[in-house]
Design a protein around this motif. Sequence first.
Motif, short mmCIF file in Angstrom:
data_model
loop_
_atom_site.label_atom_id
_atom_site.label_comp_id
_atom_site.label_asym_id
_atom_site.label_seq_id
_atom_site.Cartn_x
_atom_site.Cartn_y
_atom_site.Cartn_z
N TRP A 5 0.81 -1.23 0.00
CA TRP A 5 0.00 0.00 0.00
C TRP A 5 0.84 1.27 0.00
O TRP A 5 0.37 2.33 0.40
CB TRP A 5 -0.97 -0.02 1.19
N ALA A 6 2.08 1.19 -0.46
CA ALA A 6 2.95 2.36 -0.58
C ALA A 6 3.78 2.22 -1.85
O ALA A 6 4.16 1.12 -2.24
CB ALA A 6 3.87 2.49 0.63
N TYR A 7 4.07 3.35 -2.50
CA TYR A 7 4.89 3.32 -3.70
C TYR A 7 6.31 2.92 -3.32
O TYR A 7 6.85 3.43 -2.34
CB TYR A 7 4.91 4.69 -4.38
N GLU A 17 1.33 13.70 -6.62
CA GLU A 17 0.95 14.29 -7.90
C GLU A 17 -0.20 13.49 -8.51
O GLU A 17 -0.21 12.27 -8.46
CB GLU A 17 2.14 14.28 -8.86
N ALA A 18 -1.17 14.19 -9.08
CA ALA A 18 -2.33 13.51 -9.67
C ALA A 18 -1.91 12.68 -10.87
O ALA A 18 -1.20 13.15 -11.76
CB ALA A 18 -3.37 14.53 -10.07
N LEU A 19 -2.37 11.43 -10.88
CA LEU A 19 -2.09 10.52 -12.00
C LEU A 19 -3.34 10.26 -12.83
O LEU A 19 -3.30 9.45 -13.76
CB LEU A 19 -1.53 9.20 -11.47
N THR A 20 -4.43 10.92 -12.52
CA THR A 20 -5.67 10.72 -13.24
C THR A 20 -5.45 10.94 -14.73
O THR A 20 -4.84 11.93 -15.14
CB THR A 20 -6.76 11.69 -12.74
N GLY A 21 -5.90 9.97 -15.54
CA GLY A 21 -5.73 10.03 -16.98
C GLY A 21 -4.47 9.38 -17.49
O GLY A 21 -4.33 9.16 -18.70
N MET A 38 -5.86 7.01 -4.42
CA MET A 38 -5.90 7.24 -2.98
C MET A 38 -4.50 7.63 -2.54
O MET A 38 -3.54 6.91 -2.83
CB MET A 38 -6.36 5.97 -2.26
N HIS A 39 -4.39 8.76 -1.86
CA HIS A 39 -3.10 9.27 -1.41
C HIS A 39 -2.78 8.89 0.04
O HIS A 39 -1.65 9.03 0.46
CB HIS A 39 -3.06 10.81 -1.50
N GLU A 40 -3.77 8.45 0.79
CA GLU A 40 -3.60 8.23 2.22
C GLU A 40 -2.48 7.22 2.49
O GLU A 40 -2.51 6.09 1.98
CB GLU A 40 -4.91 7.70 2.81
N PRO A 41 -1.49 7.61 3.31
CA PRO A 41 -0.40 6.70 3.64
C PRO A 41 -0.94 5.37 4.20
O PRO A 41 -1.86 5.36 5.01
CB PRO A 41 0.40 7.45 4.69
N GLY A 42 -0.35 4.27 3.75
CA GLY A 42 -0.76 2.95 4.18
C GLY A 42 -1.95 2.39 3.41
O GLY A 42 -2.35 1.25 3.62
N ARG A 43 -2.50 3.20 2.49
CA ARG A 43 -3.64 2.77 1.68
C ARG A 43 -3.54 3.30 0.25
O ARG A 43 -4.53 3.42 -0.45
CB ARG A 43 -4.96 3.26 2.29
N GLN A 44 -2.34 3.63 -0.18
CA GLN A 44 -2.16 4.21 -1.50
C GLN A 44 -2.47 3.18 -2.59
O GLN A 44 -1.98 2.06 -2.56
CB GLN A 44 -0.73 4.73 -1.67
N ASP A 94 -19.33 0.32 -5.29
CA ASP A 94 -20.27 0.27 -4.18
C ASP A 94 -19.56 0.00 -2.86
O ASP A 94 -20.05 0.34 -1.80
CB ASP A 94 -21.32 -0.82 -4.41
N SER A 95 -18.40 -0.68 -2.94
CA SER A 95 -17.65 -0.98 -1.72
C SER A 95 -16.63 0.13 -1.47
O SER A 95 -16.15 0.77 -2.39
CB SER A 95 -16.94 -2.33 -1.84
N GLN A 96 -16.32 0.33 -0.23
CA GLN A 96 -15.33 1.35 0.14
C GLN A 96 -13.93 0.81 -0.07
O GLN A 96 -13.62 -0.28 0.41
CB GLN A 96 -15.51 1.74 1.61
N THR A 97 -13.10 1.55 -0.79
CA THR A 97 -11.72 1.11 -1.00
C THR A 97 -10.90 1.28 0.28
O THR A 97 -9.74 0.91 0.30
CB THR A 97 -11.04 1.88 -2.15
N THR A 98 -11.50 1.82 1.32
CA THR A 98 -10.79 1.98 2.59
C THR A 98 -11.23 0.93 3.61
O THR A 98 -10.76 0.95 4.73
CB THR A 98 -11.02 3.39 3.16
N GLU A 99 -12.10 0.01 3.23
CA GLU A 99 -12.53 -1.04 4.15
C GLU A 99 -11.36 -1.97 4.44
O GLU A 99 -10.76 -2.53 3.51
CB GLU A 99 -13.70 -1.83 3.56
N VAL A 100 -11.06 -2.14 5.71
CA VAL A 100 -9.91 -2.94 6.12
C VAL A 100 -10.01 -4.37 5.59
O VAL A 100 -9.03 -4.92 5.10
CB VAL A 100 -9.75 -2.92 7.66
N ALA A 101 -11.17 -4.99 5.67
CA ALA A 101 -11.32 -6.37 5.23
C ALA A 101 -11.01 -6.51 3.74
O ALA A 101 -10.31 -7.45 3.33
CB ALA A 101 -12.73 -6.89 5.52
N TYR A 102 -11.50 -5.59 2.92
CA TYR A 102 -11.24 -5.65 1.48
C TYR A 102 -9.76 -5.43 1.19
O TYR A 102 -9.15 -6.17 0.42
CB TYR A 102 -12.08 -4.63 0.72
#
Length: 119
Positions: A5-7, A17-21, A38-44, A94-102
């Motif tokens: 979950w980190a580069y 930096e935005a990578l959209t596109g 997602m930029h959040e550390p530990g969930r990138q 529909d699911s949250q990409t921040t859900e710990v289980a997922y």
Amino acid sequence: MKNIWAYPADVGYQGHEALTGFTVETPDGTLGQVERQMHEPGRQHLIVDTSVWVFGKSLLVPAGIVRAVDTAARTVTVTRTRDEIKAAPHFSFDSQTTEVAYLTEVGTYYATLGQPAAV
């Protein structure tokens, strides 16, 4: 296993930096385009629109499988093949990409793959 979950440090990109596109390239072809990230550390991670080869599907790509970011060419290169990424646990808006289980399920999947083949 490295943090999925980190580069990786050798990529020279930390997710600010935005990578959209940007086009996402795998060892065996184009995966699609970055739809959001997602930029959040530990969930990138990146959400990639794969309509180029899988009609109407988006996939979650953990930052830890990024091999290179080329801002001039607007490409992100990853270490895993299209089939390996496609076989990852199902992503749904529909699911949250921040859900710990997922996220745990996705991380476990990539850990079972072992080291990617040398490119």
